[in-house]
Design a protein around this motif. Sequence first.
Motif, short mmCIF file in Angstrom:
data_model
loop_
_atom_site.label_atom_id
_atom_site.label_comp_id
_atom_site.label_asym_id
_atom_site.label_seq_id
_atom_site.Cartn_x
_atom_site.Cartn_y
_atom_site.Cartn_z
N PRO A 128 -0.60 5.93 -39.13
CA PRO A 128 -0.58 4.80 -40.07
C PRO A 128 -0.24 3.48 -39.40
CG PRO A 128 0.54 6.69 -41.03
CD PRO A 128 0.26 7.04 -39.60
N PHE A 129 0.53 3.52 -38.32
CA PHE A 129 0.96 2.30 -37.65
C PHE A 129 0.07 1.95 -36.46
CE2 PHE A 129 3.37 6.04 -36.36
CZ PHE A 129 3.05 6.12 -35.02
N SER A 130 -1.06 2.64 -36.29
CA SER A 130 -1.88 2.44 -35.09
C SER A 130 -2.77 1.20 -35.18
CB SER A 130 -2.76 3.67 -34.85
OG SER A 130 -3.64 3.89 -35.94
N CYS A 131 -3.11 0.76 -36.38
CA CYS A 131 -4.03 -0.36 -36.58
C CYS A 131 -3.28 -1.56 -37.18
CB CYS A 131 -5.18 0.05 -37.49
SG CYS A 131 -6.18 1.41 -36.86
N LEU A 175 -2.18 6.75 -31.36
CA LEU A 175 -0.88 6.12 -31.57
C LEU A 175 -1.00 4.61 -31.71
CD1 LEU A 175 1.21 8.18 -28.99
CD2 LEU A 175 0.90 8.61 -31.42
N GLU A 176 -1.93 4.01 -31.00
CA GLU A 176 -2.17 2.57 -31.10
C GLU A 176 -3.63 2.30 -30.79
OE1 GLU A 176 -0.46 -1.73 -29.46
OE2 GLU A 176 0.48 0.15 -28.86
N ASN A 177 -4.28 1.59 -31.67
CA ASN A 177 -5.70 1.29 -31.54
C ASN A 177 -5.87 -0.13 -31.03
OD1 ASN A 177 -8.45 1.01 -31.72
ND2 ASN A 177 -8.55 1.12 -33.95
N SER A 178 -6.24 -0.22 -29.75
CA SER A 178 -6.53 -1.52 -29.16
C SER A 178 -7.94 -1.55 -28.59
CB SER A 178 -5.52 -1.87 -28.06
OG SER A 178 -5.75 -3.17 -27.55
N GLY A 179 -8.85 -0.77 -29.22
CA GLY A 179 -10.24 -0.77 -28.81
C GLY A 179 -10.63 0.44 -27.99
N SER A 180 -11.92 0.85 -28.13
CA SER A 180 -12.51 1.96 -27.36
C SER A 180 -11.76 3.27 -27.57
CB SER A 180 -12.55 1.60 -25.87
OG SER A 180 -13.19 0.37 -25.64
N VAL A 181 -11.36 3.55 -28.80
CA VAL A 181 -10.57 4.76 -29.06
C VAL A 181 -11.42 6.02 -28.90
CG1 VAL A 181 -8.83 3.71 -30.52
CG2 VAL A 181 -10.98 4.40 -31.52
N LEU A 182 -12.69 5.99 -29.29
CA LEU A 182 -13.52 7.18 -29.19
C LEU A 182 -13.75 7.57 -27.73
CD1 LEU A 182 -15.21 9.37 -30.48
CD2 LEU A 182 -17.13 7.77 -30.57
#
Length: 298
Positions: A128-131, A175-182
């Motif tokens: 929930p806190f990743s974006c 845990l944290e989404n800062s791009g290119s997660v896939l």
Amino acid sequence: MFPGELLSGGLVHTPLAVWFITIHCAMPTDTKRVRGPEVSQSPSLFLCQPAGALPSHGPRADGRQRDQVDVRPVFVRCGLVSQAKGSAYIESGNTKLMCCVYGPRETERKDETDMKCGRLTTDMRFAPFSCPERGSWIQGSQDKDFSLMLHESLQPAVCLHKYPRSQIEVNVMVLENSGSVLAHAVTCASLALADAGIEMYDLVLGCSIRQDGASYVVDPTYTEENSSVSSKNQGGLTVAFLPSLNQISGLQSDGEMAEETLTAGVRTCIEGCYKLYPVIQQALAKAVRKAAPPPSES
């Protein structure tokens, strides 16, 4: 007469204020929620709002160059979760992911299992806190789409015929989404499978690019993924690649890109995977040396 007044007929009339005080005092208090002070401000006021459009020339916000295979530095570790058969953690810039692998073990539903081949299940979720916008623990449509893409990228590399009537579970948590997660989820899951001792044809590495007109960026950040400059020849591309076999196991694209641009983007992603390959090999070799028993004294 207060608090009640005697009326004709023996009825007692109580003022409204007394009823309000009685009801208000009888209501239960919320003891599980810690309320902030009344003078506090919302944390969203301190967030940096991403720009709607980024310049298509010059260096990027983090100092990397455009139109070059310039990936972010990667930090990788294996075997961090003792309860899992295999695990891996990857950190690229501010993008942080954790993957755990369980199995092979007997499948729960035998009617859906091939007797001669194993089954690979993948589950990818965002914390929930990743974006920037807080999400929910319930798996949404985006999580299901990413889980399916992750499964399609990993399945060609796993020797499922070695594990008949069994299933292997791969769980990825962003845990944290800062791009290119896939792309990083593919790399992290492949590393966790290798750490679990699952037989594979090759490691699977992921890389992504973002195309904006005539310019492109490799390993885009969250801001770059959600910004647009040109309405033509624009989109994103993610490639899952097996470096030793020189084969593509998964490809996901969105937007509208010309055929020449898409072909050039695939080559660029493959080159980015080759740049990550030595780092992944070194992390896996370090984990194997750490888990190996000490040499016996003769």
